[in-house]
Design a protein around this motif. Structure first.
Motif, PDB file in Angstrom:
ATOM      1  N   GLU A 281      75.661  46.802  54.374  1.00 11.92           N
ATOM      2  CA  GLU A 281      74.938  46.194  53.260  1.00 11.92           C
ATOM      3  C   GLU A 281      75.455  44.785  52.975  1.00 11.92           C
ATOM      4  O   GLU A 281      76.666  44.542  52.963  1.00 11.92           O
ATOM      5  CB  GLU A 281      75.103  47.066  52.018  1.00 11.92           C
ATOM      6  CG  GLU A 281      74.062  46.756  50.972  1.00 11.92           C
ATOM      7  CD  GLU A 281      73.991  47.840  49.914  1.00 11.92           C
ATOM      8  OE1 GLU A 281      74.720  47.703  48.918  1.00 11.92           O
ATOM      9  OE2 GLU A 281      73.217  48.804  50.082  1.00 11.92           O
ATOM     10  N   TRP A 291      68.768  39.897  46.694  1.00 11.37           N
ATOM     11  CA  TRP A 291      68.696  41.352  46.801  1.00 11.37           C
ATOM     12  C   TRP A 291      69.756  41.919  47.737  1.00 11.37           C
ATOM     13  O   TRP A 291      70.302  41.229  48.593  1.00 11.37           O
ATOM     14  CB  TRP A 291      67.301  41.799  47.230  1.00 11.37           C
ATOM     15  CG  TRP A 291      66.742  41.096  48.457  1.00 11.37           C
ATOM     16  CD1 TRP A 291      66.476  39.768  48.566  1.00 11.37           C
ATOM     17  CD2 TRP A 291      66.375  41.679  49.706  1.00 11.37           C
ATOM     18  NE1 TRP A 291      65.962  39.477  49.807  1.00 11.37           N
ATOM     19  CE2 TRP A 291      65.886  40.639  50.529  1.00 11.37           C
ATOM     20  CE3 TRP A 291      66.392  42.972  50.229  1.00 11.37           C
ATOM     21  CZ2 TRP A 291      65.440  40.847  51.837  1.00 11.37           C
ATOM     22  CZ3 TRP A 291      65.937  43.178  51.532  1.00 11.37           C
ATOM     23  CH2 TRP A 291      65.469  42.128  52.319  1.00 11.37           C
ATOM     24  N   ALA A 293      70.693  44.323  50.750  1.00 15.37           N
ATOM     25  CA  ALA A 293      69.939  44.819  51.902  1.00 15.37           C
ATOM     26  C   ALA A 293      70.872  45.365  52.957  1.00 15.37           C
ATOM     27  O   ALA A 293      72.027  44.954  53.073  1.00 15.37           O
ATOM     28  CB  ALA A 293      69.123  43.684  52.500  1.00 15.37           C
ATOM     29  N   ALA A 306      65.904  43.398  57.779  1.00 10.66           N
ATOM     30  CA  ALA A 306      66.731  43.952  56.710  1.00 10.66           C
ATOM     31  C   ALA A 306      65.905  44.930  55.872  1.00 10.66           C
ATOM     32  O   ALA A 306      64.688  44.796  55.763  1.00 10.66           O
ATOM     33  CB  ALA A 306      67.252  42.824  55.826  1.00 10.66           C
ATOM     34  N   ARG A 307      66.579  45.922  55.293  1.00  9.66           N
ATOM     35  CA  ARG A 307      65.878  46.932  54.477  1.00  9.66           C
ATOM     36  C   ARG A 307      66.495  46.968  53.079  1.00  9.66           C
ATOM     37  O   ARG A 307      67.729  46.987  52.954  1.00  9.66           O
ATOM     38  CB  ARG A 307      66.034  48.300  55.140  1.00  9.66           C
ATOM     39  CG  ARG A 307      65.215  49.397  54.455  1.00  9.66           C
ATOM     40  CD  ARG A 307      65.602  50.797  54.938  1.00  9.66           C
ATOM     41  NE  ARG A 307      65.332  51.016  56.340  1.00  9.66           N
ATOM     42  CZ  ARG A 307      66.212  51.512  57.208  1.00  9.66           C
ATOM     43  NH1 ARG A 307      67.434  51.826  56.819  1.00  9.66           N
ATOM     44  NH2 ARG A 307      65.895  51.697  58.471  1.00  9.66           N
ATOM     45  N   ASP A 308      65.641  46.963  52.051  1.00  8.65           N
ATOM     46  CA  ASP A 308      66.199  47.039  50.697  1.00  8.65           C
ATOM     47  C   ASP A 308      66.398  48.511  50.293  1.00  8.65           C
ATOM     48  O   ASP A 308      66.057  49.421  51.054  1.00  8.65           O
ATOM     49  CB  ASP A 308      65.357  46.247  49.684  1.00  8.65           C
ATOM     50  CG  ASP A 308      64.020  46.914  49.384  1.00  8.65           C
ATOM     51  OD1 ASP A 308      63.845  48.095  49.750  1.00  8.65           O
ATOM     52  OD2 ASP A 308      63.152  46.249  48.795  1.00  8.65           O
ATOM     53  N   GLU A 313      61.136  47.016  54.281  1.00 10.66           N
ATOM     54  CA  GLU A 313      61.779  46.182  55.300  1.00 10.66           C
ATOM     55  C   GLU A 313      61.220  44.774  55.279  1.00 10.66           C
ATOM     56  O   GLU A 313      60.058  44.549  54.966  1.00 10.66           O
ATOM     57  CB  GLU A 313      61.583  46.812  56.684  1.00 10.66           C
ATOM     58  CG  GLU A 313      62.338  48.117  56.790  1.00 10.66           C
ATOM     59  CD  GLU A 313      62.432  48.645  58.204  1.00 10.66           C
ATOM     60  OE1 GLU A 313      61.954  47.969  59.129  1.00 10.66           O
ATOM     61  OE2 GLU A 313      62.996  49.736  58.367  1.00 10.66           O
TER      62      GLU A 313
END
Ligand code: BT5
Length: 330
Positions: A281, A291, A293, A306-308, A313
């Protein structure tokens, strides 16, 4: 001519002791006078060769100074570096790469300098390139690819550098997106890919590699000492720059050939294996928001995925990434 000299060196190095002029002339199918002439050329390139009557020739020491010839002798590549130009000092090997490209020099031409006066990074940043301490080189490529695939070449080059370090040490090289090679969070190498394209076709790419090899800590400029390092600092030993260049070029050729044959998938896999903070992360700030991610991997267009925390994504092209505690800060 050059390959005869390479064979001569191979024969002498294999024997360790003396090899007679007759034996060399028989093995290589050249006259003894030709053997003698080649020996003189080798001396000019920095080889110390002893010639003893009735015994023959023996190599006492190989040059530590790089030259175009000595670099090519142990190279063992098919196309990369078959044309190789070495300079003691230039402003930037990138500039020369572009000049050679416009003169029509072939795919795989390599320019190497012992020192650069105006080594450059991305966005006109400066690249510190002290004499004899690192690898400052540019590779001219003429890939049959659309321009949108050019970022893949940067990613490919980064995997090559990481693989070279992994092969030669027990260190853990990592690639920080998009183009930095880190060891223990510090940058030892950077890549600069510059492209000339027309219509939907890349005309040529000049791919620059800067790698800190034998600097000691006090030879790294003070303003970047907290975030830059060299192979010597990290491994605790002096490196043979010439052999390191040869290893990089060999690995580059193999990796590039399989990329051309099989596509980007393998490069992507290797990149992600070495990817810095992949699966971890980080904080990302863009113009719109900041944010948390998890970095997932790279995309075929060179973007970072990247994924929150809600599972959405996003593809990042240029975002400010806070690489985290103890992490590298550009
Ligand atoms: C890069 O840029 O990392 C690409 C560097 C490419 C250099 C090669 S050398 C051969 C060829 N000829 C050239 O003229 N260039 C290429 P970038 O990501 O923008 O990083 C630049 C930043 O890295 C600088 O602003 C410094 O903070 C830092 N830096 C400068 N010199 C460094 C060094 N020797 N080692 C580690 N970091 C350095």
């Amino acid at each position: 001519m050059e390959s005869t000299r390479k064979q001569l060196i191979d024969l002498l190095e294999k024997e360790k002791g003396y090899v007679s002029g007759q034996q060399l002339s028989d093995s290589l199918n050249i006259s003894r006078t030709a053997v003698w002439k080649h020996m003189n050329e080798l001396k000019k390139d920095g080889y110390q060769i002893e010639a003893v009557r009735k015994k023959g020739y023996k190599i006492l020491s190989s040059p530590d100074k790089i030259s175009g010839n000595t670099l090519q002798w142990g190279l063992e590549t098919k196309w990369l570096g078959q044309k190789l130009i070495h300079f003691d000092q230039v402003e930037s090997t990138q500039e020369i790469g572009h000049q050679l490209a416009s003169q029509g020099k072939p795919h795989g031409t390599v320019v190497i300098a012992d020192a650069q006066g105006k080594g450059r990074g991305r966005m006109a940043r400066n690249w510190h390139s002290p004499k004899g301490k690192g690898i400052w080189m540019s590779i001219l490529l003429r890939p049959d690819l659309p321009p949108m695939r050019a970022p893949q070449l940067t990613l490919l080059a980064a995997t090559v550098l990481a693989k070279m370090v992994r092969e030669k040490t027990n260190l853990h090289p990592q690639i920080k997106w998009p183009n930095d090679l880190l060891i223990d969070h510090k940058k030892v190498s950077g890549i600069l890919t510059e492209m000339q394209a027309e219509h939907d076709q890349i005309q040529y790419v000049v791919l620059g590699i800067g790698m800190n090899v034998n600097q000691q800590l006090n030879e790294i400029p003070q303003d970047i000492r907290h975030k830059a390092s060299s192979l010597k600092i990290e491994s605790g030993q002096e490196w043979d720059i010439q052999q390191t260049i040869q290893s990089i070029l060999r690995l580059f050729e193999n990796t590039y050939d399989s990329y051309v044959e099989q596509g980007f998938e393998q490069v992507k896999k290797e990149w992600e294996h070495f990817g810095y903070r992949i699966g971890e992360e980080v904080t990302i700030s863009t113009m719109r928001r900041e944010w948390q991610a998890t970095l997932i991997g790279i995309e075929p267009d060179g973007a970072l995925r990247a994924r929150d925390k809600d599972g959405n994504e996003e593809k990042l092209y240029s975002a400010e990434i806070h690489w985290g505690e103890g992490g590298y800060h550009a």
